[in-house]
Design a protein around this motif. Structure first.
Motif, mmCIF file in Angstrom:
data_model
loop_
_atom_site.group_PDB
_atom_site.id
_atom_site.type_symbol
_atom_site.label_atom_id
_atom_site.label_comp_id
_atom_site.label_asym_id
_atom_site.label_seq_id
_atom_site.Cartn_x
_atom_site.Cartn_y
_atom_site.Cartn_z
ATOM 1 N N PRO A 211 -12.856 -12.778 -6.407
ATOM 2 C CA PRO A 211 -12.209 -14.009 -5.908
ATOM 3 C C PRO A 211 -10.825 -13.722 -5.339
ATOM 4 C CG PRO A 211 -12.025 -13.903 -8.292
ATOM 5 C CD PRO A 211 -12.875 -12.719 -7.892
ATOM 6 N N PHE A 212 -10.451 -14.506 -4.333
ATOM 7 C CA PHE A 212 -9.154 -14.354 -3.692
ATOM 8 C C PHE A 212 -8.223 -15.435 -4.230
ATOM 9 C CE2 PHE A 212 -12.280 -12.993 -0.411
ATOM 10 C CZ PHE A 212 -11.969 -11.638 -0.411
ATOM 11 N N GLY A 213 -7.167 -15.026 -4.903
ATOM 12 C CA GLY A 213 -6.222 -15.991 -5.450
ATOM 13 C C GLY A 213 -5.084 -16.251 -4.492
ATOM 14 N N ALA A 214 -4.191 -17.150 -4.886
ATOM 15 C CA ALA A 214 -3.049 -17.514 -4.042
ATOM 16 C C ALA A 214 -1.790 -16.746 -4.416
ATOM 17 C CB ALA A 214 -2.785 -19.013 -4.157
ATOM 18 N N GLU A 215 -1.886 -15.810 -5.398
ATOM 19 C CA GLU A 215 -0.706 -15.081 -5.831
ATOM 20 C C GLU A 215 -0.186 -14.203 -4.696
ATOM 21 O OE1 GLU A 215 -3.630 -15.005 -7.291
ATOM 22 O OE2 GLU A 215 -3.311 -16.194 -9.091
ATOM 23 N N PRO A 216 1.133 -14.138 -4.525
ATOM 24 C CA PRO A 216 1.692 -13.290 -3.461
ATOM 25 C C PRO A 216 1.308 -11.832 -3.651
ATOM 26 C CG PRO A 216 3.360 -14.773 -4.343
ATOM 27 C CD PRO A 216 2.169 -14.869 -5.259
ATOM 28 N N ALA A 217 1.127 -11.148 -2.541
ATOM 29 C CA ALA A 217 0.816 -9.725 -2.599
ATOM 30 C C ALA A 217 2.034 -8.947 -3.075
ATOM 31 C CB ALA A 217 0.388 -9.220 -1.238
ATOM 32 N N VAL A 218 1.799 -7.866 -3.783
ATOM 33 C CA VAL A 218 2.860 -6.962 -4.179
ATOM 34 C C VAL A 218 2.934 -5.863 -3.132
ATOM 35 C CG1 VAL A 218 3.686 -5.373 -5.934
ATOM 36 C CG2 VAL A 218 2.502 -7.466 -6.620
ATOM 37 N N VAL A 219 3.996 -5.868 -2.343
ATOM 38 C CA VAL A 219 4.127 -4.908 -1.249
ATOM 39 C C VAL A 219 4.974 -3.734 -1.710
ATOM 40 C CG1 VAL A 219 4.942 -4.569 1.106
ATOM 41 C CG2 VAL A 219 3.909 -6.748 0.453
ATOM 42 N N THR A 220 4.400 -2.538 -1.680
ATOM 43 C CA THR A 220 5.113 -1.344 -2.118
ATOM 44 C C THR A 220 5.458 -0.424 -0.952
ATOM 45 O OG1 THR A 220 3.007 -0.227 -2.519
ATOM 46 C CG2 THR A 220 4.009 -1.396 -4.374
ATOM 47 N N ASP A 221 4.910 -0.674 0.217
ATOM 48 C CA ASP A 221 5.144 0.156 1.384
ATOM 49 C C ASP A 221 6.108 -0.564 2.326
ATOM 50 O OD1 ASP A 221 2.957 1.734 3.896
ATOM 51 O OD2 ASP A 221 5.130 1.674 3.665
ATOM 52 N N PRO A 222 7.369 -0.110 2.421
ATOM 53 C CA PRO A 222 8.335 -0.811 3.268
ATOM 54 C C PRO A 222 7.904 -0.878 4.720
ATOM 55 C CG PRO A 222 9.438 0.766 1.820
ATOM 56 C CD PRO A 222 7.964 1.020 1.701
ATOM 57 N N ALA A 223 7.258 0.162 5.223
ATOM 58 C CA ALA A 223 6.821 0.143 6.623
ATOM 59 C C ALA A 223 5.780 -0.930 6.854
ATOM 60 C CB ALA A 223 6.258 1.517 7.009
ATOM 61 N N ARG A 224 4.948 -1.154 5.855
ATOM 62 C CA ARG A 224 3.918 -2.174 5.996
ATOM 63 C C ARG A 224 4.538 -3.563 5.966
ATOM 64 N NH1 ARG A 224 -1.607 -2.608 2.367
ATOM 65 N NH2 ARG A 224 -2.273 -4.643 3.088
ATOM 66 N N SER A 225 5.482 -3.806 5.077
ATOM 67 C CA SER A 225 6.085 -5.131 4.982
ATOM 68 C C SER A 225 6.927 -5.449 6.211
ATOM 69 C CB SER A 225 6.950 -5.217 3.717
ATOM 70 O OG SER A 225 8.035 -4.305 3.784
ATOM 71 N N ALA A 226 7.365 -4.406 6.942
ATOM 72 C CA ALA A 226 8.182 -4.626 8.129
ATOM 73 C C ALA A 226 7.344 -4.921 9.366
ATOM 74 C CB ALA A 226 9.044 -3.376 8.384
ATOM 75 N N ASP A 227 6.045 -4.964 9.229
ATOM 76 C CA ASP A 227 5.152 -5.165 10.364
ATOM 77 C C ASP A 227 4.672 -6.613 10.354
ATOM 78 O OD1 ASP A 227 3.214 -5.151 12.290
ATOM 79 O OD2 ASP A 227 1.961 -3.632 11.351
ATOM 80 N N PRO A 228 5.267 -7.507 11.131
ATOM 81 C CA PRO A 228 4.910 -8.915 11.051
ATOM 82 C C PRO A 228 3.524 -9.230 11.594
ATOM 83 C CG PRO A 228 6.419 -8.552 12.874
ATOM 84 C CD PRO A 228 6.339 -7.262 12.115
ATOM 85 N N MET A 229 2.967 -8.350 12.420
ATOM 86 C CA MET A 229 1.680 -8.637 13.043
ATOM 87 C C MET A 229 0.489 -8.231 12.187
ATOM 88 S SD MET A 229 3.134 -9.990 15.515
ATOM 89 C CE MET A 229 1.663 -10.601 16.314
ATOM 90 N N GLY A 230 0.743 -7.602 11.055
ATOM 91 C CA GLY A 230 -0.360 -7.097 10.241
ATOM 92 C C GLY A 230 -1.058 -8.179 9.449
#
Length: 230
Positions: A211-230
């Motif tokens: 199941p997919f919950g509504a909890e925010p993702a835990v982002v550990t990769d700064p390069a990934r979090s800096a990509d707004p189009m992903g």
């Protein structure tokens, strides 16, 4: 087992590396890593797809070409190009790399997921514009292939992260907060299965399964979090 629709984000592009809002086709090419990501994705597919398709953007064309060559090196016919499944068009934010532009894009995009689909990017598309051009393409693929009794294969469609998340959440009924918070890395996919009521079920979102919950993702990769189009 019925065929599935695999909406995969393209491999890493030169625009991604530059953190550039690169949405207007044809756009930037893949990096060497992006090409390898596409080949790795192809090798990891659980079964050989019956069709590989892509948007008109260069990075999607190149990703689909790498996937197609990996799974069908002897094929004479390449991947199929589809109109209207390109990335969200950001208008005046195009080619910007600054945090202010990223923040403005993310703020509007989040409001789309909260229901404000008529709100537009400055000089660009609204969420409704994206849905109105994108969804009919998927409806056509479903009618031509997935809804046919004789079709059992997957369809791999190389497209773009923000558009995939918006449309994927809408079609499958996933909580839009989940879709906003769970970005797609390059060559991650949203996998949809048609159900008998004309809707879709989401069986995979990136590395996650229901199941997919509504909890925010835990982002550990700064390069990934800096990509707004992903």
């Amino acid at each position: 087992m019925s065929g599935r629709l695999v909406l995969v984000r393209h491999g890493q592009s030169r625009g991604n590396v530059a953190r550039r809002l690169d949405t207007l086709p044809p756009g930037a090419e893949l990096t060497d890593l992006g090409r390898e990501q596409a080949r790795t994705f192809a090798r990891g597919l659980p079964r050989r797809p019956g069709l590989v398709a892509h948007s008109i953007a260069t990075r999607a064309v190149q990703t689909a070409t790498e996937i197609h060559q990996e799974i069908s090196p002897e094929a004479r016919v390449g991947a199929r190009e589809l109109e209207d499944i390109h990335e969200v068009q950001v208008g005046e934010l195009e080619n910007r790399t600054d945090d202010e532009a990223h923040d403005e894009f993310n703020a509007i995009y989040r409001r789309w997921h909260l229901g404000e689909l008529d709100l537009a990017m400055p000089g660009g598309e609204s969420g409704r514009d994206v849905i109105d051009r994108y969804v009919p393409v998927l409806d056509t693929l479903r009618a031509e292939y997935l809804d046919q009794d004789t079709w059992r294969e997957d369809i791999v469609v190389v497209s773009h992260g923000a558009a995939i998340r918006l449309v994927g959440a809408l079609l499958s009924g996933i909580d839009h907060r989940f879709a906003v918070d769970h970005h797609l890395a390059n060559t991650e996919a949203v996998v949809l299965v048609p159900d008998g009521a004309g809707r879709w079920s989401c069986v995979q979102w990136g590395a996650l399964t229901p199941p997919f919950g509504a909890e925010p993702a835990v982002v550990t990769d700064p390069a990934r979090s800096a990509d707004p189009m992903g």
